[in-house]
Design a protein around this motif. Structure first.
Motif, PDB file in Angstrom:
ATOM      1  N   GLU A 128     -35.456  27.762  11.860  1.00  0.00           N
ATOM      2  CA  GLU A 128     -34.193  27.069  11.611  1.00  0.00           C
ATOM      3  C   GLU A 128     -33.625  27.358  10.232  1.00  0.00           C
ATOM      4  O   GLU A 128     -32.558  26.856   9.898  1.00  0.00           O
ATOM      5  CB  GLU A 128     -34.394  25.556  11.760  1.00  0.00           C
ATOM      6  N   PHE A 262     -34.405  14.299  17.064  1.00  0.00           N
ATOM      7  CA  PHE A 262     -34.157  15.316  18.085  1.00  0.00           C
ATOM      8  C   PHE A 262     -32.936  14.966  18.934  1.00  0.00           C
ATOM      9  O   PHE A 262     -32.132  15.833  19.279  1.00  0.00           O
ATOM     10  CB  PHE A 262     -35.388  15.494  18.967  1.00  0.00           C
ATOM     11  N   ARG A 265     -29.918  15.700  17.061  1.00  0.00           N
ATOM     12  CA  ARG A 265     -29.827  17.128  16.710  1.00  0.00           C
ATOM     13  C   ARG A 265     -29.715  17.336  15.195  1.00  0.00           C
ATOM     14  O   ARG A 265     -28.915  18.135  14.711  1.00  0.00           O
ATOM     15  CB  ARG A 265     -28.661  17.798  17.434  1.00  0.00           C
ATOM     16  N   ARG A 302     -25.008  17.401   9.795  1.00  0.00           N
ATOM     17  CA  ARG A 302     -24.321  16.835  10.962  1.00  0.00           C
ATOM     18  C   ARG A 302     -23.146  15.946  10.602  1.00  0.00           C
ATOM     19  O   ARG A 302     -22.424  15.494  11.488  1.00  0.00           O
ATOM     20  CB  ARG A 302     -25.327  16.040  11.798  1.00  0.00           C
TER      21      ARG A 302
END
Length: 382
Positions: A128, A262, A265, A302
């Motif tokens: 990632e 999770f 995200r 995010r």
């Protein structure tokens, strides 16, 4: 009626004898020998004061000695933690295979499982990394625009200016930072040595810890063996209970946080979950700090809405840990007031940093359980 200082001293001695306080009786008698010129309470305070000073000096010297042998102390502590966790598994395996093989399977099987988990987390972080760099660059811009709006109204360019200052600082002090990084390599070697010593000791503790204690008990005088047995039993029960309980609490916290990250995200969800697991070993403050890091990552990756949800997660997990997990899991092993836990964590961090914060609560818990065991009536006595 008897008058004067001698009379007052004799009456005070009589009252002290009726109250059953031998220490106060002796103090008042000494006060009478001094013709009443010193108050009996002052004599009693002095008697307690010098004893407290002696105890304080002994504790200070003990911590100084442990500080000199910090590596050995940490290794033995880790070995005791491993013993508390793996001894039941080794005992279970010993029913179907020889004891040495059962110990080897329990220790090395767990070690390989932990190393495999760490490798999985490292691979996930590496996979990632490229995507995260791009998200963080865009996230920093989003954070800057968000801070420029209400209610903060930060001036335009403040964050970019701070970034430039940090870059210039790193460029100016690059040699110093490199030398510090190289010096910390020695700490890595020390940490590896401590882990190896802990692994070595844990094998023998799990295999024959009871026989080692019986040998030590045999070196004590006959009259001292029963209280030492009671103290050791209480100490190990509390320590093992705390260790297993904190593992359950940490795993529960990490599972809840991992599922939430999770689902939202959030980048680096698996490494952040592992961070929450290890941070829980520092009671009260570990989990909030780890979740604060997760909030910053969520804010950069995010946006503010997801970061707000993660912030609410901090409150929810903290309430669940404090009001459900700790009372349910830890109360049967550790009975400490939250104020005592908080003071122990802060004092331990002041004395020995992160290591002190981790070991403070189990040390205080063990000391309290030993005190209760020695003050109680020995089993079998009427």
């Amino acid at each position: 009626m008897v008058g004067g200082p001698a009379g007052r001293a004799s009456r005070a001695v009589a009252r002290a004898r009726r109250s059953g306080s031998a220490a106060l009786t002796a103090a008042v008698r000494r006060a009478g020998d001094e013709d009443g010129r010193v108050h009996p309470g002052l004599w009693l305070a002095a008697a307690y004061a010098w004893r407290l000073v002696v105890i304080g000096v002994a504790v200070y010297l003990a911590f100084r000695v442990l500080g000199r042998f910090e590596l050995v102390a940490i290794a033995v502590f880790l070995a005791l933690v491993a013993t508390a966790l793996l001894r039941p598994l080794a005992d279970l395996l010993a029913r179907v295979c020889p004891r040495p093989l059962a110990v080897a399977l329990a220790v090395f099987g767990t070690l390989f499982a932990v190393l495999g988990l760490l490798a999985l987390v490292g691979n996930a972080a590496a996979a990632e990394a490229g995507r995260l760099v791009g998200e963080l660059r865009g996230g920093i811009g989003r954070i800057e625009r968000w801070l420029e709006g209400p209610p903060f109204h930060v001036r335009h360019g403040v964050l970019s200016g701070a970034h430039d200052k940090i870059t210039a600082f790193v460029s100016r002090h690059r040699a110093t930072l490199i030398s510090r990084a190289l010096s910390s390599a020695g700490r890595v070697v020390e940490a590896g040595t401590a882990v190896f010593l802990a692994l070595f000791c844990s094998i023998f503790f799990i295999h024959s810890g009871d026989r080692m204690w019986q040998w030590f008990r045999g070196q004590l005088p006959e009259r001292a063996r029963p209280p030492w047995d009671r103290a050791a039993r209480a100490a190990w029960t509390t320590f093992a209970g705390y260790t297993r309980g904190i593992i359950v609490v940490a795993a529960s916290n990490a599972t809840l946080v991992g599922i939430a990250l999770f689902l939202l995200r959030v980048p680096l969800a698996l490494p952040l979950t592992l961070l929450v697991f290890f941070a829980t070993f520092v009671p009260l403050i570990g989990s909030p700090i780890a979740l604060a890091v997760a909030t910053v990552v969520a804010l950069a990756g995010r946006g503010p809405a997801i970061a707000a949800v993660v912030l609410l997660l901090i409150v929810a997990v903290g309430q669940f840990e404090g009001h459900v997990l700790h009372p349910l899991v830890m109360s049967w092993a550790v009975r400490l007031h939250p104020v005592v836990v908080a003071i122990s964590v802060i004092a331990g961090s002041i004395v020995a940093g992160v290591v002190g914060a981790v070991v403070a609560v189990p040390m205080v818990s063990v000391a309290w359980s030993v005190t209760r065991a020695l003050r109680g009536r020995p089993p079998g006595e009427a």
